[in-house]
Design a protein around this motif. Structure first.
Motif, short mmCIF file in Angstrom:
data_model
loop_
_atom_site.label_atom_id
_atom_site.label_comp_id
_atom_site.label_asym_id
_atom_site.label_seq_id
_atom_site.Cartn_x
_atom_site.Cartn_y
_atom_site.Cartn_z
N GLU A 296 0.90 -1.36 0.23
CA GLU A 296 0.17 -0.08 0.07
C GLU A 296 0.95 1.17 -0.06
OE1 GLU A 296 -2.90 2.27 3.10
OE2 GLU A 296 -3.65 0.17 2.63
N ILE A 297 0.46 2.30 -0.87
CA ILE A 297 1.13 3.47 -0.91
C ILE A 297 0.71 4.33 0.18
CG2 ILE A 297 1.66 5.52 -2.25
CD1 ILE A 297 2.74 2.63 -3.59
N PRO A 298 1.60 4.78 1.09
CA PRO A 298 1.11 5.42 2.36
C PRO A 298 0.53 6.74 1.97
CG PRO A 298 3.39 4.78 2.47
CD PRO A 298 3.05 4.48 1.10
N LEU A 299 -0.66 6.89 2.69
CA LEU A 299 -1.76 7.93 2.65
C LEU A 299 -2.48 7.87 1.38
CD1 LEU A 299 0.72 11.00 4.00
CD2 LEU A 299 -0.73 9.25 5.28
N LEU A 300 -2.30 6.86 0.38
CA LEU A 300 -3.40 6.72 -0.55
C LEU A 300 -4.14 5.46 -0.51
CD1 LEU A 300 -0.93 7.62 -3.72
CD2 LEU A 300 -2.21 9.28 -2.47
N ALA A 301 -3.89 4.78 0.65
CA ALA A 301 -4.96 3.80 0.97
C ALA A 301 -5.28 2.71 -0.25
CB ALA A 301 -6.32 4.25 1.14
N ARG A 302 -4.15 2.70 -1.13
CA ARG A 302 -4.10 1.61 -2.18
C ARG A 302 -2.88 1.21 -2.71
NH1 ARG A 302 -6.34 5.08 -7.25
NH2 ARG A 302 -6.46 3.09 -8.29
N SER A 303 -2.96 0.20 -3.27
CA SER A 303 -1.71 -0.56 -3.72
C SER A 303 -1.74 -0.70 -5.22
CB SER A 303 -1.45 -1.92 -3.09
OG SER A 303 -2.31 -2.68 -3.32
N ARG A 304 -2.95 -0.73 -5.92
CA ARG A 304 -2.99 -1.25 -7.32
C ARG A 304 -3.66 0.34 -7.94
NH1 ARG A 304 -3.71 -7.05 -8.55
NH2 ARG A 304 -2.58 -8.01 -6.86
N PHE A 305 -2.78 0.65 -9.16
CA PHE A 305 -3.19 1.66 -9.99
C PHE A 305 -3.60 1.59 -11.15
CE2 PHE A 305 -0.90 3.03 -6.26
CZ PHE A 305 -1.45 4.33 -5.92
N ASP A 306 -4.89 1.61 -11.56
CA ASP A 306 -5.28 1.28 -12.98
C ASP A 306 -4.83 2.27 -14.06
OD1 ASP A 306 -6.86 -0.79 -11.93
OD2 ASP A 306 -8.46 0.49 -11.50
N ALA A 307 -4.43 1.49 -15.24
CA ALA A 307 -4.20 2.32 -16.32
C ALA A 307 -5.59 2.83 -16.94
CB ALA A 307 -3.61 1.53 -17.37
N ASP A 308 -5.37 4.08 -17.85
CA ASP A 308 -6.68 4.56 -18.59
C ASP A 308 -7.16 3.50 -19.48
OD1 ASP A 308 -7.55 5.78 -21.36
OD2 ASP A 308 -8.00 7.25 -19.73
N ARG A 309 -8.44 3.21 -19.20
CA ARG A 309 -8.79 1.80 -20.02
C ARG A 309 -8.89 1.99 -21.51
NH1 ARG A 309 -9.70 -3.32 -18.40
NH2 ARG A 309 -11.05 -4.30 -20.27
N ALA A 310 -9.30 3.25 -21.89
CA ALA A 310 -9.34 3.46 -23.38
C ALA A 310 -8.07 3.33 -24.03
CB ALA A 310 -10.08 4.65 -23.79
N LEU A 311 -6.74 3.98 -23.35
CA LEU A 311 -5.58 3.78 -23.79
C LEU A 311 -5.18 2.34 -23.93
CD1 LEU A 311 -3.23 5.29 -24.85
CD2 LEU A 311 -2.41 5.72 -22.41
N ALA A 312 -5.44 1.54 -22.67
CA ALA A 312 -4.85 0.18 -22.77
C ALA A 312 -5.59 -0.73 -23.76
CB ALA A 312 -5.35 -0.42 -21.25
N ASP A 313 -7.09 -0.21 -24.10
CA ASP A 313 -7.69 -1.15 -24.96
C ASP A 313 -6.99 -0.64 -26.30
OD1 ASP A 313 -9.29 -2.22 -23.28
OD2 ASP A 313 -10.95 -0.64 -23.85
N ALA A 314 -6.74 0.72 -26.63
CA ALA A 314 -6.08 1.09 -27.99
C ALA A 314 -4.58 0.35 -28.08
CB ALA A 314 -5.91 2.50 -28.10
N LEU A 315 -3.90 0.30 -27.20
CA LEU A 315 -2.38 -0.25 -27.07
C LEU A 315 -2.62 -1.81 -27.48
CD1 LEU A 315 -0.82 1.56 -24.22
CD2 LEU A 315 0.06 1.62 -26.44
#
Length: 201
Positions: free
Chosen positions: A118-137
């Protein structure tokens, strides 16, 4: 009045990972190079799309600093990090293509204050890529494999016997990053055990 198209930022850690792209930009539009913060930023177009291409160098801090410059100094619309990665997923083979949909820092550990990864003070460990950009790639990678897969198999089949009988595969999912070079079966095994859905590091 037409709004100008904001460029795509493209980063890589090693010069060899950008050479062909910069050459393609040079052939299509010419390249203007600006130096900012000890980095060279190459501006041009590829397939009609405006791009800012730069060498981030190795490591998460270098990537973060270069990303910040792309955003604040070059006003990019989106950012793609490209280059060679190590396969972690059981079905990811040398020569395959991985499109990251989620990113996690496998060496982040602020226990006991925060859960592992977990990234301190962000309360999350996973960060999503932009879905439309990932789909295009992913779609672009599928086209590339369809158009160039046989030539790649012929070119690299002797060094990579699997490619002699199969085209490179395309995978989508979790990419993990850390400030260490993963270069042993034991290290890959440890990452697989810790993060079984990881595809590449």
């Amino acid at each position: 009045m037409n709004t100008p198209i904001r460029p795509l930022g493209v980063l890589a850690a090693l010069p060899q990972e950008l050479g062909d792209l910069i050459a393609a930009m040079q052939a299509e539009s010419g390249v203007v190079t600006r130096t900012f913060g000890k980095r060279d930023y190459h501006l041009g177009t590829v397939h009609g799309a405006p791009c800012v291409v730069t060498l981030a160098r190795v490591g998460k801090v270098a990537a973060a600093a270069t990303t910040s410059a792309l955003i604040h100094a070059f006003d990019v619309d989106a950012i793609v990090f490209t280059g060679v990665a190590g396969g972690v997923g059981e079905n990811v083979h040398v020569g395959d293509v991985v499109v990251g949909e989620t990113l996690l820092q496998h060496d982040m550990n602020a226990e006991p204050l925060f859960p592992r990864h977990e990234i301190p003070l962000l309360a999350r460990s996973r960060f999503d890529a932009d879905r439309a950009l990932a789909d295009a790639l992913a779609a672009a990678c599928e086209r590339f494999i369809a158009e160039e897969g046989d030539a790649l198999s012929a070119q690299f089949g002797a060094a990579l016997p699997r490619l002699a009988n199969a085209r490179p595969g395309l995978h989508r999912g979790l990419v993990i990053s850390g400030d260490q070079f993963v270069a042993s079966a034991a290290a890959v095994g440890a990452l697989r055990a810790l993060l079984p859905d990881a595809l590449a590091v």
